[in-house]
Design a protein around this motif. Structure first.
Motif, mmCIF file in Angstrom:
data_model
loop_
_atom_site.group_PDB
_atom_site.id
_atom_site.type_symbol
_atom_site.label_atom_id
_atom_site.label_comp_id
_atom_site.label_asym_id
_atom_site.label_seq_id
_atom_site.Cartn_x
_atom_site.Cartn_y
_atom_site.Cartn_z
ATOM 1 N N THR A 29 0.926 -1.022 0.007
ATOM 2 C CA THR A 29 0.137 -0.049 0.048
ATOM 3 C C THR A 29 0.865 1.308 0.206
ATOM 4 O OG1 THR A 29 -0.272 -0.088 2.192
ATOM 5 C CG2 THR A 29 -1.890 -1.039 1.245
ATOM 6 N N GLU A 66 -11.907 -1.819 -3.095
ATOM 7 C CA GLU A 66 -11.608 -3.230 -3.674
ATOM 8 C C GLU A 66 -9.969 -3.290 -3.770
ATOM 9 O OE1 GLU A 66 -13.779 -4.979 -6.615
ATOM 10 O OE2 GLU A 66 -15.150 -3.080 -6.461
ATOM 11 N N GLY A 67 -9.211 -2.591 -4.307
ATOM 12 C CA GLY A 67 -7.750 -2.473 -4.283
ATOM 13 C C GLY A 67 -6.972 -2.960 -3.219
ATOM 14 N N THR A 68 -7.413 -1.880 -2.030
ATOM 15 C CA THR A 68 -6.671 -2.289 -0.927
ATOM 16 C C THR A 68 -6.962 -3.334 -0.221
ATOM 17 O OG1 THR A 68 -6.629 0.182 -0.525
ATOM 18 C CG2 THR A 68 -6.436 -1.113 1.355
ATOM 19 N N ASP A 70 -7.629 -6.090 -2.058
ATOM 20 C CA ASP A 70 -6.811 -7.258 -2.749
ATOM 21 C C ASP A 70 -5.442 -7.141 -2.205
ATOM 22 O OD1 ASP A 70 -9.152 -7.789 -4.342
ATOM 23 O OD2 ASP A 70 -8.330 -6.832 -6.170
ATOM 24 N N GLN A 71 -4.923 -6.043 -1.980
ATOM 25 C CA GLN A 71 -3.459 -5.926 -1.462
ATOM 26 C C GLN A 71 -3.431 -6.663 -0.058
ATOM 27 O OE1 GLN A 71 -3.426 -1.743 -1.956
ATOM 28 N NE2 GLN A 71 -3.425 -2.054 -4.216
ATOM 29 N N LYS A 101 -6.481 -3.947 -9.971
ATOM 30 C CA LYS A 101 -7.347 -2.885 -9.250
ATOM 31 C C LYS A 101 -6.232 -1.945 -8.325
ATOM 32 C CE LYS A 101 -11.430 -5.465 -8.956
ATOM 33 N NZ LYS A 101 -11.996 -6.519 -8.040
ATOM 34 N N PHE A 102 -4.906 -2.181 -9.058
ATOM 35 C CA PHE A 102 -3.766 -1.452 -8.195
ATOM 36 C C PHE A 102 -3.395 -0.061 -9.087
ATOM 37 C CE2 PHE A 102 -1.482 -4.973 -5.668
ATOM 38 C CZ PHE A 102 -2.685 -5.483 -5.406
ATOM 39 N N ASP A 103 -3.202 0.850 -8.500
ATOM 40 C CA ASP A 103 -2.636 2.129 -9.277
ATOM 41 C C ASP A 103 -1.196 1.656 -9.690
ATOM 42 O OD1 ASP A 103 -0.978 2.814 -6.938
ATOM 43 O OD2 ASP A 103 -2.444 4.143 -6.199
#
Length: 160
Positions: A29, A66-68, A70-71, A101-103
């Motif tokens: 993150t 959702e991205g976080t 997933d992380q 979904k990650f930047d």
């Protein structure tokens, strides 16, 4: 007594895994979170929560993007794999579009972690996102000073 015994067992066995997963989560993150902790409710239940860097506010999984989330799940998988590798023969890590979904900053941080894992075990990452291939080549080479990313393109063929 039973409650105390359960708590002792959890702290003895979950502690190292939780610390490793928390450190992985912080990296994935980009420092937005600084770790993980277990939240205990009044009914005796417990749940995993992320701890915000700086403020130490605890964020439940339901409060994460959702991205976080997933992380977080990837950090748990990687922590388990790290523990496994200390006591067993290497198993390949295969992930399919895990960075979707990650930047770019978090994807780059994740690629660095995966490059580090590639020193201990085979890492196979499937993606159809061209920018991630470019990002992986640069980040991994910068990290380990050698070529660790090999791209194999699967071509779709017309049915015969």
């Amino acid at each position: 007594l039973l409650g105390e015994a359960i708590e002792r067992f959890q702290s003895r066995n979950q502690g190292p895994m939780l610390m490793t997963a928390g450190a992985m989560f912080a990296r994935l993150t980009c420092g937005s979170f600084d770790g993980l902790t277990i939240d205990h409710d009044s009914a005796g239940g417990s749940s995993l929560v992320g701890r915000r860097a700086g403020s130490h506010v605890e964020v439940p999984i339901s409060g994460m993007s959702e991205g976080t989330a997933d992380q977080l799940y990837l950090a748990l998988r990687l922590a388990y794999l790290a523990e496994w590798l200390t006591h067993h023969e290497p198993l390949p890590l295969i992930v399919d579009d895990v960075l979707i979904k990650f930047d770019d900053a978090r994807a780059a941080a994740t690629l660095e972690v995966l490059a580090e894992f590639s020193r201990r075990t085979q890492v196979i990452l499937f993606t159809h996102h061209e920018h991630l291939i470019e990002l992986a080549g640069g980040r991994a080479a910068d990290l380990v000073g050698e070529r660790t990313v090999f791209v194999h393109r699967l071509e779709r063929t017309a049915p015969t």
